[in-house]
Motif scaffolding. Structure first.
Motif, PDB file in Angstrom:
ATOM      1  N   ASN A   1       0.672   1.081  -8.130  1.00 54.55           N
ATOM      2  CA  ASN A   1       1.602   0.864  -7.019  1.00 54.55           C
ATOM      3  C   ASN A   1       0.863   0.513  -5.733  1.00 54.55           C
ATOM      4  OD1 ASN A   1       3.547   1.569  -8.832  1.00 54.55           O
ATOM      5  ND2 ASN A   1       4.215   3.422  -7.789  1.00 54.55           N
ATOM      6  N   LEU A   2      -0.250   1.171  -5.529  1.00 54.55           N
ATOM      7  CA  LEU A   2      -1.025   0.947  -4.313  1.00 54.55           C
ATOM      8  C   LEU A   2      -1.533  -0.487  -4.257  1.00 54.55           C
ATOM      9  CD1 LEU A   2      -2.068   2.533  -1.838  1.00 54.55           C
ATOM     10  CD2 LEU A   2      -4.172   2.934  -3.120  1.00 54.55           C
ATOM     11  N   ALA A   3      -2.008  -0.999  -5.384  1.00 57.08           N
ATOM     12  CA  ALA A   3      -2.497  -2.382  -5.427  1.00 57.08           C
ATOM     13  C   ALA A   3      -1.376  -3.376  -5.172  1.00 57.08           C
ATOM     14  CB  ALA A   3      -3.153  -2.650  -6.781  1.00 57.08           C
ATOM     15  N   ARG A   4      -0.174  -3.030  -5.597  1.00 57.96           N
ATOM     16  CA  ARG A   4       0.965  -3.924  -5.429  1.00 57.96           C
ATOM     17  C   ARG A   4       1.509  -3.906  -4.003  1.00 57.96           C
ATOM     18  NH1 ARG A   4       3.944  -2.275  -9.611  1.00 57.96           N
ATOM     19  NH2 ARG A   4       4.983  -0.657  -8.391  1.00 57.96           N
ATOM     20  N   ASP A   5       1.416  -2.756  -3.330  1.00 59.68           N
ATOM     21  CA  ASP A   5       1.986  -2.607  -1.983  1.00 59.68           C
ATOM     22  C   ASP A   5       0.927  -2.173  -0.972  1.00 59.68           C
ATOM     23  OD1 ASP A   5       4.637  -3.225  -2.800  1.00 59.68           O
ATOM     24  OD2 ASP A   5       4.833  -1.206  -3.612  1.00 59.68           O
ATOM     25  N   MET A   6      -0.233  -2.807  -1.024  1.00 59.20           N
ATOM     26  CA  MET A   6      -1.332  -2.425  -0.142  1.00 59.20           C
ATOM     27  C   MET A   6      -0.941  -2.516   1.334  1.00 59.20           C
ATOM     28  SD  MET A   6      -4.400  -1.227  -0.234  1.00 59.20           S
ATOM     29  CE  MET A   6      -5.034  -1.677  -1.857  1.00 59.20           C
ATOM     30  N   GLU A   7      -0.128  -3.494   1.683  1.00 62.23           N
ATOM     31  CA  GLU A   7       0.263  -3.643   3.084  1.00 62.23           C
ATOM     32  C   GLU A   7       1.152  -2.487   3.549  1.00 62.23           C
ATOM     33  OE1 GLU A   7       2.071  -7.411   3.649  1.00 62.23           O
ATOM     34  OE2 GLU A   7       0.249  -8.562   3.197  1.00 62.23           O
ATOM     35  N   LYS A   8       1.887  -1.886   2.617  1.00 59.00           N
ATOM     36  CA  LYS A   8       2.763  -0.771   2.968  1.00 59.00           C
ATOM     37  C   LYS A   8       1.984   0.524   3.152  1.00 59.00           C
ATOM     38  CE  LYS A   8       6.986   1.551   1.360  1.00 59.00           C
ATOM     39  NZ  LYS A   8       7.992   1.630   0.260  1.00 59.00           N
ATOM     40  N   TYR A   9       0.857   0.644   2.441  1.00 63.65           N
ATOM     41  CA  TYR A   9       0.050   1.865   2.512  1.00 63.65           C
ATOM     42  C   TYR A   9      -1.401   1.511   2.860  1.00 63.65           C
ATOM     43  CZ  TYR A   9       4.044   3.037  -0.489  1.00 63.65           C
ATOM     44  OH  TYR A   9       5.303   3.173  -1.023  1.00 63.65           O
ATOM     45  N   PRO A  10      -1.646   0.904   4.011  1.00 60.99           N
ATOM     46  CA  PRO A  10      -2.990   0.367   4.301  1.00 60.99           C
ATOM     47  C   PRO A  10      -4.054   1.444   4.483  1.00 60.99           C
ATOM     48  CG  PRO A  10      -1.592   0.242   6.249  1.00 60.99           C
ATOM     49  CD  PRO A  10      -0.700   0.658   5.119  1.00 60.99           C
ATOM     50  N   GLU A  11      -3.663   2.648   4.858  1.00 63.50           N
ATOM     51  CA  GLU A  11      -4.647   3.688   5.174  1.00 63.50           C
ATOM     52  C   GLU A  11      -4.897   4.648   4.023  1.00 63.50           C
ATOM     53  OE1 GLU A  11      -6.399   3.895   8.096  1.00 63.50           O
ATOM     54  OE2 GLU A  11      -5.513   1.911   8.387  1.00 63.50           O
ATOM     55  N   PHE A  12      -4.241   4.443   2.893  1.00 63.65           N
ATOM     56  CA  PHE A  12      -4.343   5.424   1.811  1.00 63.65           C
ATOM     57  C   PHE A  12      -5.776   5.584   1.322  1.00 63.65           C
ATOM     58  CE2 PHE A  12      -4.117   7.032  -2.512  1.00 63.65           C
ATOM     59  CZ  PHE A  12      -3.166   8.036  -2.410  1.00 63.65           C
ATOM     60  N   GLY A  13      -6.456   4.464   1.106  1.00 59.78           N
ATOM     61  CA  GLY A  13      -7.833   4.538   0.625  1.00 59.78           C
ATOM     62  C   GLY A  13      -8.748   5.282   1.577  1.00 59.78           C
TER      63      GLY A  13
END
Length: 344
Positions: free
Chosen positions: A168-180
């Motif tokens: 999911n993170l790879a698909r919506d990276m712009e939505k969760y930019p700080e997760f990594g």
């Protein structure tokens, strides 16, 4: 058996019946439990002796969150760093009572806890797992939690759940930019990879050897029959192996656990280290699946605490301790495998 609605597979055991068909899955299992009553359920306050005040809130049947009341303040009342949040991804059929000791351990040491659980039928539907993981990501980015540093502690099939979170993170990276940036480390306890799913599901449903073998064959058939679903399992596994965020990892396992593969775990950890990613392993000779904490609590906590300190995650209250000394698995892994076969 066949019907006008499609091919249906019926797995029966004393406690549950699992129905699989090409249009989806449904389960009728009195053994499956859920977390709370959803968004409209009451918030239940807990005040265990010796622990800070905190609030437990069921989100839905898959998710719940427990957080300290003074979210961004130290006990003294002075401003402090945001508390870290641990993502606790449970094994199949894990009940709140089973997970309580892990929650209490993290709460005691300054973490908030977000718990995620799956039923068997949900595990066999990757789209459903991805939906649950989307909710996890959304919760991690909700209100004050978007500032919290993160740690993942996954048990058994929880490792697969983490892989779908990465999907999911790879698909919506712009939505969760700080997760990594916020994820400081991951702990895998008795991890089951894609190839261990059939046996893991069978053992979770029943301890009867004959019934377990039938269920395992049925799940194998299901994965062979519906290749698009199988490809999603493999993609989630590849995400964990690739570890593109280069997050440090700790693997905990038992040599006589029939559901996880020590050689696979050690090889993965070694591959990460060769790629400059910190990866540690800790093992015990005798412990049934996901019971290492119960059987060896002091050693288990010591490994986890030492790993958390090495991740550099801020805001926790873990004590400084000397980790237990273990033999290096790479040096005598053949002897360990011989021992494992002898104990089987």
């Amino acid at each position: 058996m066949s019907s006008r609605k499609g091919l249906i597979l019926c797995l029966k055991c004393p406690k549950s019946s699992l129905f699989l068909n090409h249009r989806g899955l449904r389960t009728s299992a009195c053994a499956l439990t859920t977390h709370g009553r959803g968004h409209d359920g009451p918030r239940v306050s807990h005040h265990p002796i010796g622990l800070p005040r905190f609030t437990h809130r069921p989100i839905d049947k898959n998710l719940s969150i427990t957080h300290h009341r003074h979210h961004n303040e130290a006990d003294s009342g002075h401003a402090r760093e945001p508390r870290p949040l641990v993502l606790l991804f449970a094994w199949l059929f894990a009940k709140p009572s089973h997970l309580k000791k892990y929650c209490d351990f993290y709460l005691e040491h300054g973490f908030d806890v977000l718990t995620a659980r799956l039923t068997v039928s949900e595990l066999l539907r990757p789209k459903k797992v991805q939906s649950v993981m989307t909710n996890v990501l959304d919760l991690c980015h909700e209100g004050p939690r978007q500032e919290q540093p993160l740690l993942c502690h996954a048990f058994s099939v929880g490792g697969y759940m983490y892989g779908e979170l990465l999907t999911n993170l790879a698909r919506d990276m712009e939505k969760y930019p700080e997760f990594g940036r916020r994820m400081f480390g991951k702990i895998f306890d008795s991890p089951i990879d894609y190839y261990g799913v059939p046996k893991g599901v069978a053992r979770a449903i029943t301890n009867d050897k004959e019934k377990s073998q039938r269920i395992e064959k049925s799940v194998h058939w299901y994965l062979e029959k519906f290749r698009p679903i199988t490809h999603q399992y493999i993609r989630a596994s590849d995400n964990v192996h690739a570890n593109e965020m280069k997050t440090p990892g700790l693997f905990l396992y038992s040599l006589n656990d029939p559901l996880c593969n020590p050689e696979h775990i050690e090889t993965l950890a070694k591959t990460w280290r060769l790629n400059g990613i910190e990866a540690e392993t800790a093992f015990w000779k005798r412990a049934p699946h996901v019971t290492s904490f119960k059987m060896y609590p002091d050693e288990y906590k010591s490994h986890v605490i030492d790993f958390i300190w090495r991740t550099g995650i801020p805001g926790h209250r873990m004590p400084r301790i000397q980790p237990p000394v273990q033999e290096e698995p790479e040096e005598d892994f053949r002897e360990q495998q011989i021992l494992k076969m002898a104990l089987a």
